[in-house]
Enzyme design. Structure first.
Site, PDB file in Angstrom:
ATOM      1  N   LYS A  55      30.023 -19.761 -40.818  1.00 22.00           N
ATOM      2  CA  LYS A  55      31.165 -19.163 -41.522  1.00 22.00           C
ATOM      3  C   LYS A  55      31.226 -19.672 -42.957  1.00 22.00           C
ATOM      4  O   LYS A  55      31.406 -18.901 -43.899  1.00 22.00           O
ATOM      5  CB  LYS A  55      32.475 -19.492 -40.791  1.00 22.00           C
ATOM      6  CG  LYS A  55      32.675 -18.675 -39.523  1.00 22.00           C
ATOM      7  CD  LYS A  55      33.798 -19.224 -38.653  1.00 22.00           C
ATOM      8  CE  LYS A  55      33.859 -18.475 -37.318  1.00 22.00           C
ATOM      9  NZ  LYS A  55      34.727 -19.111 -36.326  1.00 22.00           N
ATOM     10  N   GLN A  99      39.466 -22.944 -35.397  1.00 19.95           N
ATOM     11  CA  GLN A  99      38.465 -22.628 -34.373  1.00 19.95           C
ATOM     12  C   GLN A  99      39.006 -22.971 -32.982  1.00 19.95           C
ATOM     13  O   GLN A  99      39.535 -24.056 -32.750  1.00 19.95           O
ATOM     14  CB  GLN A  99      37.178 -23.431 -34.667  1.00 19.95           C
ATOM     15  CG  GLN A  99      36.011 -23.136 -33.754  1.00 19.95           C
ATOM     16  CD  GLN A  99      35.432 -21.739 -33.933  1.00 19.95           C
ATOM     17  OE1 GLN A  99      35.476 -21.150 -35.011  1.00 19.95           O
ATOM     18  NE2 GLN A  99      34.893 -21.186 -32.866  1.00 19.95           N
ATOM     19  N   ASP A 122      42.035 -14.332 -38.189  1.00 25.14           N
ATOM     20  CA  ASP A 122      41.601 -14.087 -36.811  1.00 25.14           C
ATOM     21  C   ASP A 122      42.350 -12.917 -36.180  1.00 25.14           C
ATOM     22  O   ASP A 122      41.900 -12.359 -35.174  1.00 25.14           O
ATOM     23  CB  ASP A 122      41.892 -15.322 -35.943  1.00 25.14           C
ATOM     24  CG  ASP A 122      40.687 -16.234 -35.799  1.00 25.14           C
ATOM     25  OD1 ASP A 122      39.559 -15.718 -35.768  1.00 25.14           O
ATOM     26  OD2 ASP A 122      40.893 -17.457 -35.701  1.00 25.14           O
TER      27      ASP A 122
HETATM   28  N1  GUN Z   1      36.337 -19.167 -30.713  1.00 25.05           N
HETATM   29  C1  GUN Z   1      35.528 -18.179 -30.240  1.00 25.05           C
HETATM   30  N2  GUN Z   1      35.699 -17.053 -30.948  1.00 25.05           N
HETATM   31  C2  GUN Z   1      36.617 -17.325 -31.887  1.00 25.05           C
HETATM   32  C3  GUN Z   1      37.202 -16.552 -32.929  1.00 25.05           C
HETATM   33  O1  GUN Z   1      36.917 -15.371 -33.134  1.00 25.05           O
HETATM   34  N3  GUN Z   1      38.106 -17.208 -33.695  1.00 25.05           N
HETATM   35  C4  GUN Z   1      38.470 -18.513 -33.482  1.00 25.05           C
HETATM   36  N4  GUN Z   1      39.383 -19.046 -34.267  1.00 25.05           N
HETATM   37  N5  GUN Z   1      37.946 -19.241 -32.527  1.00 25.05           N
HETATM   38  C5  GUN Z   1      37.021 -18.648 -31.740  1.00 25.05           C
END
Ligand code: GUN
Length: 305
Positions: A55, A99, A122
């Protein structure tokens, strides 16, 4: 028998990132605002560490300000809330991503709800969930994995999904439920299947568009697939791969890819499908959040989602 078309997430993600880069350059030129994203990770989960690194790399490639906050697994809920509050108040940050999963002692619900909805890249905040389910796509932040999955489906099926039978396998808040909401908006006839669904195999075999998001390696085999169907495989499962050598592993989806190739019309690979699109859509959401914060929705990247 003819082979299914393989829908490349890599190619589509590169196009999305290019669109985001151009929109970002325009936003900076016209407003002086540089999109900023903060990614917060608590603990050492190795898969999460890998995601967070990619990311950060992508964000820099898009011309964003990118910050990563790495907190140790023992961080208290109160300290994490304090960090989110400071990011909410930080004018240089337009997108906040914490996350998941978080350690047991921290309430994910509380943390997600503490993020300002307009910075919630998100799309997990209840305000964004509500905006999506009531069809207000221009104000909502759309969750990245379903948004990327929809774009991949349209690669194979074209822009018009109206009237298709869509089955989403999995009912998570991150993928299954928002995916169903998006497909309903596209005028699909949507069914959500899950672990308690009866005759799930026959149900899936009726799907023109099948989205697999259960997290069970290769659960969906040829018998579940309608000939010619489009398959979007959201699963990313690490399994042992003794054929590659002792202790080696590989990634597989929720669909038995090789078996599906002979039946489906089109299918996304794992890796190189939905996963890469998720990160590209996160970049898109960050650029969208920055443009909206500037009061310049006209400078959002145009993904015609
Ligand atoms: N963990 C697995 N997929 C995601 C996601 O799309 N966003 C976040 N914040 N955590 C995750």
């Amino acid at each position: 028998m003819s082979q299914a078309q393989i829908i490349s997430g890599k190619t589509l993600a590169a196009t999305v990132v290019e669109t985001v880069k151009q929109a970002t350059a325009r936003l900076i030129a016209q407003t002086g605002i540089i999109p900023g994203i903060a990614v917060v990770i608590v603990g050492e989960d190795p898969a999460s560490q890998v995601y967070v690194r990619s990311k950060g790399k992508r964000a820099e490639e898009c011309g964003f300000l990118s910050r990563t906050h790495r907190l140790d697994a023992g961080t208290s809920e109160a300290d994490l809330l304090t960090l989110v509050e400071s990011l909410n108040a930080d004018a240089a940050i337009h997108g906040i991503l914490v996350q998941l999963p978080l350690p047991q002692h921290i309430s994910e619900e509380k943390i997600v709800e503490s993020i300002l909805p307009e910075k919630d890249v998100d799309g997990f905040h209840p305000i964004n969930v509500g905006l999506l389910s009531s069809g207000n796509r221009s104000r909502a932040m759309i969750p990245c994995t379903p948004a990327g999955s929809l774009m991949l489906a349209k690669q194979a099926l074209g822009e018009n999904l109206s009237g298709l039978n869509a089955v989403v396998v999995g009912r998570s808040n991150i993928v299954g439920k928002p995916m169903a909401a998006l497909l309903l908006q596209e005028s699909c006839t949507v069914t959500i299947a899950h672990s308690r669904t009866r005759e799930i195999e026959a149900l899936c075999r009726n799907a023109d568009l099948l989205v697999a998001a259960v997290g069970r390696p290769q659960m969906i085999n040829a018998g579940w697939i309608k000939p010619g169907a489009t398959i979007i495989d959201v699963g990313i499962n690490r399994v042992d791969a003794p054929e590659k050598g002792e202790g080696k592993t590989r990634l597989v989806g929720d669909v038995d890819f090789d078996a599906a190739l002979g039946v489906a019309g089109a299918i996304t690979p794992v890796p190189g499908g939905v996963g890469v699109m998720t990160i590209a859509m996160l970049m898109a959401n960050t650029a969208i959040a920055a443009a909206r914060a500037a009061g310049r929705a006209d400078l959002e990247p145009d993904l015609s989602l």
